[in-house]
Design an enzyme around this catalytic site. Structure first.
Site, PDB file in Angstrom:
ATOM      1  N   HIS A  37      31.563  69.506 -52.617  1.00  0.00           N
ATOM      2  CA  HIS A  37      31.701  68.649 -53.808  1.00  0.00           C
ATOM      3  C   HIS A  37      32.849  69.151 -54.693  1.00  0.00           C
ATOM      4  CE1 HIS A  37      27.229  68.179 -52.994  1.00  0.00           C
ATOM      5  NE2 HIS A  37      27.621  66.923 -53.009  1.00  0.00           N
ATOM      6  N   GLN A  61      18.010  55.050 -51.112  1.00  0.00           N
ATOM      7  CA  GLN A  61      18.672  55.401 -49.858  1.00  0.00           C
ATOM      8  C   GLN A  61      17.850  56.364 -49.000  1.00  0.00           C
ATOM      9  OE1 GLN A  61      22.186  57.061 -52.084  1.00  0.00           O
ATOM     10  NE2 GLN A  61      22.216  58.557 -50.433  1.00  0.00           N
ATOM     11  N   GLY A 147      33.446  62.012 -49.501  1.00  0.00           N
ATOM     12  CA  GLY A 147      33.717  63.012 -48.465  1.00  0.00           C
ATOM     13  C   GLY A 147      33.658  62.432 -47.063  1.00  0.00           C
ATOM     14  N   LYS A 149      32.526  63.977 -44.540  1.00  0.00           N
ATOM     15  CA  LYS A 149      31.357  64.422 -43.768  1.00  0.00           C
ATOM     16  C   LYS A 149      30.402  63.244 -43.559  1.00  0.00           C
ATOM     17  CE  LYS A 149      27.815  67.227 -44.795  1.00  0.00           C
ATOM     18  NZ  LYS A 149      26.683  66.513 -44.131  1.00  0.00           N
ATOM     19  N   MET A 184      29.543  72.095 -44.946  1.00  0.00           N
ATOM     20  CA  MET A 184      28.729  72.288 -46.153  1.00  0.00           C
ATOM     21  C   MET A 184      27.910  71.044 -46.447  1.00  0.00           C
ATOM     22  SD  MET A 184      30.787  74.637 -48.697  1.00  0.00           S
ATOM     23  CE  MET A 184      31.561  76.127 -48.104  1.00  0.00           C
ATOM     24  N   ARG A 187      21.732  69.924 -47.914  1.00  0.00           N
ATOM     25  CA  ARG A 187      20.546  70.120 -47.065  1.00  0.00           C
ATOM     26  C   ARG A 187      20.566  71.447 -46.309  1.00  0.00           C
ATOM     27  NH1 ARG A 187      20.864  64.122 -46.581  1.00  0.00           N
ATOM     28  NH2 ARG A 187      18.937  63.348 -47.526  1.00  0.00           N
TER      29      ARG A 187
HETATM   30  O1  PAF Z   1      27.083  60.880 -50.677  1.00  0.00           O
HETATM   31  C1  PAF Z   1      26.196  60.917 -51.556  1.00  0.00           C
HETATM   32  O2  PAF Z   1      25.921  61.955 -52.172  1.00  0.00           O
HETATM   33  C2  PAF Z   1      25.427  59.647 -51.898  1.00  0.00           C
HETATM   34  O3  PAF Z   1      25.164  58.900 -50.763  1.00  0.00           O
HETATM   35  C3  PAF Z   1      26.111  58.786 -52.984  1.00  0.00           C
HETATM   36  C4  PAF Z   1      27.462  58.271 -52.534  1.00  0.00           C
HETATM   37  C5  PAF Z   1      26.269  59.612 -54.251  1.00  0.00           C
HETATM   38  C6  PAF Z   1      25.227  57.572 -53.303  1.00  0.00           C
HETATM   39  O4  PAF Z   1      23.971  57.947 -53.757  1.00  0.00           O
END
Ligand code: PAF
Length: 283
Positions: A37, A61, A147, A149, A184, A187
């Site tokens: 990040h 999600q 990203g 990933k 990275m 999780r």
């Molecule tokens: O990649 C993520 O962390 C999530 O899927 C996102 C893009 C923040 C949406 O919740």
């Protein structure tokens, strides 16, 4: 660094910045930030006048048997990393503000979610599409960084921006790896010591595929079976998928003639890990 907690305050902040002709770059996250990040924030920082980070563990999600309730959180550390990376505003909405009672809208892409992770996480990308759409409408950025990933997510966001006419430039950030190759991920925090060793099976699979391709191997079924054996040589692993696909449409490829995406998902103990690489046989 400003900390903004409501949708209305975030919209007001962004409108104000726009009035002052300041450009906005946006990095959406679910928190528990790591160097992956940080690299997205560092990529976004020079692109615009302001850098907005959102932290929101988006419930829509996650499937019913997934890790929503145990998803790792550490807001203090997140805020400190964000400040160091030059974030100017952090948006920390609560669930009720993003999904008020009687929320009804769904966003369904017709083909991209039918591949890779989407086959195993049927509600995941619809949830991502809806939350990212909402975050784009709330933050109103000029650019947004995602990203590589989560390669399938990146492709889905690119398509969403195209289909729904968002005037936002999508910028892709590289996969950031630990010294031993593990990609990275928030999780990774779930992994025990022995699982952490088995988690190397993913990056080792990418390296093996590159090696086989360099030797002239083109048949994806043959490469896949060697990758399967490699992964199974690590304890506590279960392959979810190993896929060679066309990098834009994500459709499966049988024989590798040009650039492909190799993407894989492996369960290590109870933790589901993903990784990928774009591989060009000409190089
Ligand atoms: O990649 C993520 O962390 C999530 O899927 C996102 C893009 C923040 C949406 O919740």
């Amino acid at each position: 660094m400003e900390i903004i907690k409501t949708k209305a305050d975030m919209q007001a902040w962004s409108k104000n910045k726009k009035k002052e002709s300041r450009t906005l770059c946006f990095v959406p996250t679910m928190g528990y930030l790591h160097q992956g990040h940080v690299s997205l924030m560092e990529k976004g920082r020079p692109l615009c006048d302001e850098l907005v980070l959102s932290i929101f563990v988006n419930p829509t999600q996650f499937g019913p048997n997934e890790d929503l309730s145990s998803y790792p959180r550490n807001i203090e550390n997140d805020l400190s990393l964000a400040e160091k990376a030059g974030v100017t505003a952090v948006f920390l909405p609560i669930k009720e503000d993003i999904y008020p009672e009687n929320f009804q809208t769904e966003i369904k892409l017709q083909s991209l979610p039918n591949h890779l992770c989407g086959k195993f996480r049927p509600v995941h990308f619809a949830g991502v599409a809806v939350v990212v759409t909402k975050l784009f409408n709330i933050v109103m950025p000029d650019k947004a960084v995602f990203g590589m990933k989560d390669y399938q997510q990146l492709q889905i966001i690119r398509q969403l921006v195209l289909d729904l006419d968002f005037d936002i430039e999508i910028v892709a950030g590289d996969i950031i790896r630990e010294k031993d190759g593990l990609a990275m991920s928030s999780r990774n925090a779930y992994l025990s010591k022995s699982e952490r060793t088995s988690a190397l099976s993913l990056s080792r699979s990418l390296a093996l595929a590159k090696e086989l391709l360099a030797k002239g191997e083109k048949n994806t079924a043959d490469i896949r079976s060697k990758i399967d054996s490699l992964i199974h040589s690590f304890p506590e692993t279960k392959v979810e998928y190993v896929s060679f696909c066309q990098p834009e449409t994500l459709e499966e490829i049988k024989v590798i003639e040009k650039k492909v995406l190799l993407a894989l998902a492996v369960k290590v103990g109870k933790t589901r890990l993903i990784d990928n690489a774009l591989i060009d046989p000409a190089q």
